[in-house]
Write a protein that holds these residues in place. Structure first.
Motif, PDB file in Angstrom:
ATOM      1  N   THR A  82       0.808  -1.221   0.000  1.00 61.13           N
ATOM      2  CA  THR A  82       0.000   0.000   0.000  1.00 61.13           C
ATOM      3  C   THR A  82       0.843   1.273   0.000  1.00 61.13           C
ATOM      4  O   THR A  82       0.298   2.374  -0.112  1.00 61.13           O
ATOM      5  N   LYS A  83       2.149   1.143   0.138  1.00 59.77           N
ATOM      6  CA  LYS A  83       3.043   2.302   0.135  1.00 59.77           C
ATOM      7  C   LYS A  83       3.967   2.278  -1.077  1.00 59.77           C
ATOM      8  O   LYS A  83       5.147   2.629  -1.011  1.00 59.77           O
ATOM      9  N   ASP A  87       8.301   2.157   1.596  1.00 62.83           N
ATOM     10  CA  ASP A  87       7.805   2.327   2.967  1.00 62.83           C
ATOM     11  C   ASP A  87       7.412   3.767   3.311  1.00 62.83           C
ATOM     12  O   ASP A  87       7.060   4.061   4.453  1.00 62.83           O
ATOM     13  N   ALA A  88       7.477   4.665   2.320  1.00 59.13           N
ATOM     14  CA  ALA A  88       7.095   6.065   2.494  1.00 59.13           C
ATOM     15  C   ALA A  88       7.998   6.807   3.476  1.00 59.13           C
ATOM     16  O   ALA A  88       7.696   7.929   3.873  1.00 59.13           O
ATOM     17  N   HIS A 269       3.488   6.673  -6.836  1.00 59.62           N
ATOM     18  CA  HIS A 269       3.201   5.890  -5.630  1.00 59.62           C
ATOM     19  C   HIS A 269       4.405   5.740  -4.701  1.00 59.62           C
ATOM     20  O   HIS A 269       4.267   5.142  -3.627  1.00 59.62           O
TER      21      HIS A 269
END
Length: 336
Positions: A82-83, A87-88, A269
């Motif tokens: 989802t990142k 890992d953002a 993303h």
């Protein structure tokens, strides 16, 4: 072909692309099919063919915290679906809270790369899969301990036997399974790709002007070329930090600060950007490139002030965002 020879060839190609960029910029009738290449099929190693059973085994291993020394980290800890399969964070958070020096690179389309990691120290996804497991600052797990741990789980024994044969739980096959799963994490149908396939409306006029800038005045294509929009090579783009880059692996002072050219599909993303996560947005990246870097003494001659207007910067950003595509999401499986 050795790396030095490849680097020389790439530099010649890059310089020729820059010289050609002026004419492209002047040519408002850019034919993208002559400038850009379609992505094509994922290359699969002959010694590690894809099978549904192997991919499923690799997915289990990818999400399993048994792969870390204290049972708290998995591959997904730094490469979360989802990142953006990163890992953002600016830099990764590893074993016992260790703060790494580099950004966690996304695994999106990583099967297309000819070298892995920011410094290219490993050639294949299979090798890459085992690297972080053993690294003391990342997952800090000994491979022999991991093998014993997996052998103690009947469901893993059964799955390895099905995929690789009897008594097949070993580091090589662990790497092969994880790499097979990672090769399924792809973005191939971006607005840009649809445009290349003939859908003229897939890009709007602003994005098309940004594409012309990418291939022309902004000269992004000098490094972001080929089917994956990366030359699979290493450049010092002017980030002034202490990271030795490729030189930390090769020992060659000429490689100081050189970092592997990132592929661009999925870019929307995967923030933050660059090897140390130092740029927060795509707009920040364009601004950094526009000013010609931060003045690192080994900055590549390919990097220079671009003198883009605010309008042009906005157009270039719009094109880069057309490369985002749909983020592939995989739910965490039930682990054995």
């Amino acid at each position: 072909m050795n790396f030095k020879k490849k680097s020389i060839i790439s530099c010649i190609v890059g310089l020729s692309l820059i010289m050609g960029a002026t004419s492209v910029a002047a040519n408002q009738n850019l034919d993208p099919k002559k400038v850009f290449q379609p992505l094509g099929e994922m290359p699969i190693p002959a010694d590690n063919p894809q099978t549904p059973e192997k991919i499923e085994l690799g997915k289990l291993l990818y999400f399993d915290t048994r792969l870390s020394g204290d049972g708290t980290l998995s591959c997904a800890s730094c490469h979360e679906p989802t990142k953006g399969w990163s890992d953002a964070r600016r830099t990764f958070l590893g074993f016992k809270g260790h703060r790494g020096a580099r950004n966690s690179p996304t695994i999106i389309n990583s099967g297309y790369y000819s070298l892995q990691f920011w410094d290219g120290r490993m050639k294949t996804l299979e090798q890459q899969a085992l690297g972080p497991i053993q690294d003391p600052g990342e997952m800090n797990q000994k491979l022999d301990v991991l093998v014993d741990s997996l052998k103690a789980v009947p469901a893993y024994v059964e799955r390895f036997n099905t995929v690789f044969g009897e008594n097949s739980i070993n580091p090589e096959n662990i790497g092969k399974a994880i790499a097979s799963f990672e090769r399924t994490i792809v973005i191939t149908d971006t607005a840009f790709d649809r445009y290349l396939k003939g859908d003229d409306k897939a890009l709007n006029d602003v994005e098309k002007r940004g594409m012309q800038l990418f291939a022309g005045k902004a000269s992004c294509i000098s490094c972001h070329n080929g089917s994956s929009l990366t030359d699979n090579n290493f450049h010092n783009i002017g980030i002034k930090d202490e990271d030795k880059g490729r030189a930390g692996f090769t020992g060659n002072p000429e490689d100081l600060g050189k970092i592997k050219t990132a592929a661009l599909r999925g870019i929307t993303h995967t923030a933050p950007y660059m090897h140390a996560g130092s740029l927060r947005t795509i707009e920040d990246v364009v601004e950094f490139k526009n000013k010609g870097g931060d003045g690192h003494p080994n900055t590549s001659p390919l990097v220079r002030p671009l003198n883009l207007s605010d309008k042009e910067k906005g157009e270039l950003v719009a094109f880069l965002k057309s490369l985002g595509g749909t983020l592939p999401i995989v739910e965490k499986p039930e682990l054995p």
